[in-house]
Write an enzyme that holds these catalytic residues in place. Structure first.
Site, short mmCIF file in Angstrom:
data_model
loop_
_atom_site.label_atom_id
_atom_site.label_comp_id
_atom_site.label_asym_id
_atom_site.label_seq_id
_atom_site.Cartn_x
_atom_site.Cartn_y
_atom_site.Cartn_z
N GLU A 17 11.16 -1.14 -22.31
CA GLU A 17 10.07 -2.01 -21.85
C GLU A 17 10.51 -2.98 -20.76
OE1 GLU A 17 10.74 -1.33 -24.99
OE2 GLU A 17 8.96 -0.24 -25.62
N HIS A 29 3.04 -3.66 -35.01
CA HIS A 29 2.18 -2.94 -34.06
C HIS A 29 0.91 -3.72 -33.75
CE1 HIS A 29 4.80 0.45 -34.89
NE2 HIS A 29 4.23 1.12 -33.92
C1 LIG Z 1 9.94 -1.33 -28.61
C2 LIG Z 1 9.12 -0.14 -28.94
N1 LIG Z 1 8.63 0.62 -27.94
C3 LIG Z 1 7.88 1.70 -28.23
C4 LIG Z 1 7.60 2.05 -29.50
C5 LIG Z 1 6.76 3.26 -29.83
N2 LIG Z 1 7.62 4.28 -30.42
C6 LIG Z 1 7.73 4.40 -31.75
S1 LIG Z 1 8.85 5.53 -32.17
C7 LIG Z 1 9.17 5.93 -30.57
C8 LIG Z 1 10.16 6.99 -30.24
C9 LIG Z 1 11.47 6.64 -30.77
O1 LIG Z 1 12.33 7.74 -30.65
P1 LIG Z 1 13.73 7.71 -31.34
O2 LIG Z 1 14.35 6.36 -31.22
O3 LIG Z 1 14.49 8.86 -30.80
O4 LIG Z 1 13.43 7.92 -32.89
P2 LIG Z 1 12.67 9.13 -33.59
O5 LIG Z 1 11.23 8.76 -33.63
O6 LIG Z 1 12.93 10.36 -32.80
O7 LIG Z 1 13.26 9.20 -34.94
C10 LIG Z 1 8.41 5.14 -29.73
C11 LIG Z 1 8.45 5.22 -28.27
C12 LIG Z 1 8.10 1.21 -30.53
N3 LIG Z 1 7.82 1.44 -31.82
N4 LIG Z 1 8.86 0.15 -30.22
#
Ligand SMILES: Cc1ncc(C[n+]2csc(CCOP(=O)(O)OP(=O)(O)O)c2C)c(N)n1
Lengths: 326, 318
Positions: A62, A131
């Protein structure tokens, strides 16, 4: 008139502005290929339409997304970047609060930063407090930013087009609760000026100042109150910063009573600013104490009955209005 | 690895698998579960292997894909399930729901859905462990996507600088939201980033619970010897969508199928059978007992009351 949701209205505004101005580009997490591909989402299909040079899916970063907008805008691009959920605004906020809002000032008025940060917000999704957290008052506490928070699809479209054309950084906050219900939106090209509030329902007895999704709650309460002979004037702020003081004072001259309604928590909420304005600049017109109907001072809880308790409803507003009328 | 320990690992993974598959089932029933449900099906070896190398007093910090981490650390299935349902008897009284379950009783002190948000907190708990001269470590679980956040880089630097007893466990399930790894970063291995902070970076097969266990055990010993943090990258795969509402349009079907063939639960089961450490009969009995634990948890959650609305006001301050 077309019937579309706020998400679709935002999409139209983005597409029209991208067609009009090649300097407009989009960036954000999952704005091109997302996990919820749905025509009601605001960036649906834009990657296909405008290609990956202008619709940038970003890493989960972000601070870099917001900084990208700051840097790109000073060189004449018009970035529209997305913060997925309002709580993640905090991660982007250094670039928005310390940079976007201040760099023009620091340049002595020589530079400008024509960027838009679209932020999705709102409780009611069972997603919990990381959220769902309405932080519009934070943004509105930063001179140098403009803060827009539309309550209808039609307003969202016209205001977003103005935001993209504005030479200042604009934080544009969309309540996702408005993404799913179609409402009338004018066909064709139009804009709505930033900084102008709108009387959504005229009434003689009480002014209800509100914005965003709470507009719907205000309408429900107004219908109930009308049956009891109380006519509410609903003033939709649409823009928090710059604040349309004139519109608020004019309405208060007519009704003499003020109730403020917002979903965000109460203490330090933007409602306090409206109350202060009323006392400062319209005191002589007031016939009753100013009331606020807001979320309670707690993080948004997860469990459905708790989350429902959090979100202000029409019954709370009806009670507050009656308390100043009767 | 001793057979007894390996059977423990197997049991831990089975519990996670049954728990998550039950949630998938419940998600198919409309309005049964509130909110977005995010599962770790297929990634069980990471949670089980890591937590099996920890002591009860060791701390874990988890992310949005947390159920496996929590169960493997010893959280009670009943109260975790009730929390996912949003019930009063949930381990966080319905305040948190599936996404941010904290179970301080087993030192699962923070589960955050803010991607990357837990990593600096792990630096803090590890600092406290070092400060108080405790023989304890912190494990921080996060995804490959989280390694793109500034918090990851700041935290690794500080943890390495101060030799903090923290193990950064990157659960690389190929995706971050709808993005494949190569769409969100240029590095092939997240573990390669460790070099930039002068700490060891280890890549392990995240579908091999024993390998994860070994890597964590070594990292833990380094922590306890005062040699500082380790970054462990577990290569695994997300069988389900990001959340249960995700239709996985961007995930190739044959890719999912290939990874399902590499099922971490089946792998350890095969190894135990081959070693004669467990019989088919014992496997069915174990599966039955685990299925019952999960059924009981669902019943407990379903029969539990909702929190009263005014309870929303509790627990904001001490
Ligand atoms: C700071 C933030 N930005 C965006 C999101 C939205 N978001 C939730 S999970 C995710 C992907 C995360 O991927 P990863 O860290 O690889 O974990 P995975 O879901 O694959 O286990 C995103 C972009 C969030 N929860 N927090």
């Amino acid at each position: 008139m077309q019937q579309i949701t706020m998400g679709q209205a935002v999409r139209q505004a983005l597409a029209e502005e991208m067609q009009r101005d090649p300097n407009v580009f989009l960036a954000g997490e999952g704005i091109g290929v997302g996990i919820h591909e749905s025509p009601v989402m605001p960036t649906f299909g834009l990657l296909r339409e405008f290609g990956p040079d202008r619709v940038k899916d970003t890493p989960v970063s972000e601070a870099a997304i917001a900084g990208l907008a700051v840097g790109a805008s000073v060189l004449g691009l018009r970035p529209v970047v997305e913060v997925m959920f309002n709580p993640f605004f905090t991660l982007a906020s250094d670039q928005i609060v310390n940079h976007a809002a201040k760099l023009r000032y620091l340049s002595g008025g020589k530079s400008s930063f024509p960027m838009v940060v679209r932020v999705k917000t709102g409780a009611g999704f069972g997603a919990g407090c990381q959220h769902s957290h309405n932080l519009e008052a934070w943004a509105a506490h930063c001179p140098g930013l403009k803060v827009v928070m539309p309550g209808t699809a039609a307003d969202a479209k016209g205001l977003l087009k103005s935001a993209i054309r504005d030479d200042n950084p604009v934080v544009f906050i969309e309540d996702m609760g408005l993404y799913f219900f179609p409402t009338p939106v004018p066909e064709g090209e139009y804009t709505i000026p930033i900084g102008v509030a709108d009387i959504k329902r005229p009434g003689r007895d009480v002014t209800v100042v509100t914005w965003s999704k709470m507009l719907g709650v205000a309408f429900k309460a107004a219908a109930i109150l009308s049956k009891e002979g109380i006519e509410v004037e609903i003033l939709d702020l649409r823009t928090l910063l710059p604040l349309d003081k004139e519109a608020i004072i004019t309405s208060l001259k007519k009704t003499g009573r003020l109730v403020i309604l917002h979903e965000a928590t109460r203490t330090g909420g933007f409602g306090g600013e409206i109350a202060a304005l009323a006392v400062d600049e319209a005191f002589s017109y007031l016939k009753a104490p100013v009331k606020r109907v807001t979320g309670p001072d707690i993080p948004v809880p997860f469990s459905p009955p708790l989350e429902q308790f959090y979100i202000p409803d029409e019954h709370q507003l009806v009670e507050a209005v009656k308390s100043v009328v009767l | 690895m001793e057979n007894k320990k390996k059977i423990e690992l197997y049991r831990s993974m089975l519990l996670i698998r049954h728990f998550e598959e039950k949630l998938t089932e419940l998600c198919r029933i409309e309005r049964k579960l509130p909110g977005m449900v995010i599962l770790c099906t297929g990634q069980e070896a990471v949670a089980a292997g890591t937590c099996a190398a920890l002591e009860k007093d060791d701390v874990i910090i988890s992310n949005h894909r947390s159920h496996g981490h929590l169960l493997a650390k010893g959280a009670e299935p009943n109260t975790v399930m009730a929390e996912i349902f949003g019930k009063k008897t949930g381990c966080n009284k319905g305040k948190s729901g599936t996404l941010h379950i904290a179970v301080p009783e087993v030192n699962a002190l923070c589960t955050t859905t803010v991607v990357g948000g837990g990593i600096p907190i792990a630096v803090g708990t590890a600092f406290a462990q070092q400060y108080k001269k405790r023989r304890q470590v912190t494990v921080c679980f996060f995804g490959n996507g989280a390694a793109d956040e500034g918090s990851f880089h700041e935290s690794l630097n500080m943890a390495a600088l101060w030799n903090l007893p923290v193990i950064f466990v990157c659960e690389n399930n190929v995706y971050s939201g709808a993005q494949r790894m190569e769409e969100h970063t240029k590095v092939k291995d997240i573990a390669a980033r460790a070099a930039g902070y002068a700490m060891p970076g280890v890549v392990v097969d995240g579908n091999d619970a024993e390998a994860v266990f070994k890597a964590t055990t070594e990292a833990r010993l380094r922590c306890l010897a005062g040699e500082g943090p380790t970054l462990i990258e577990c290569k695994t795969y997300r069988w389900r969508g990001h959340g249960e509402a995700d239709h996985q349009a961007y995930q190739p079907k044959d890719e999912i199928a290939r990874w399902m063939e590499r099922c971490p639960v089946k792998k350890i089961e095969r190894e135990l059978l081959a070693a004669g450490a467990i019989s088919n009969q014992e496997i069915s009995e174990l599966e039955e007992s685990i299925a019952k634990i999960v059924e009981d948890a669902v019943r407990f959650a379903e029969e539990s009351p909702w929190p009263a609305p005014l309870e929303a006001l509790d627990d904001v301050y001490v």
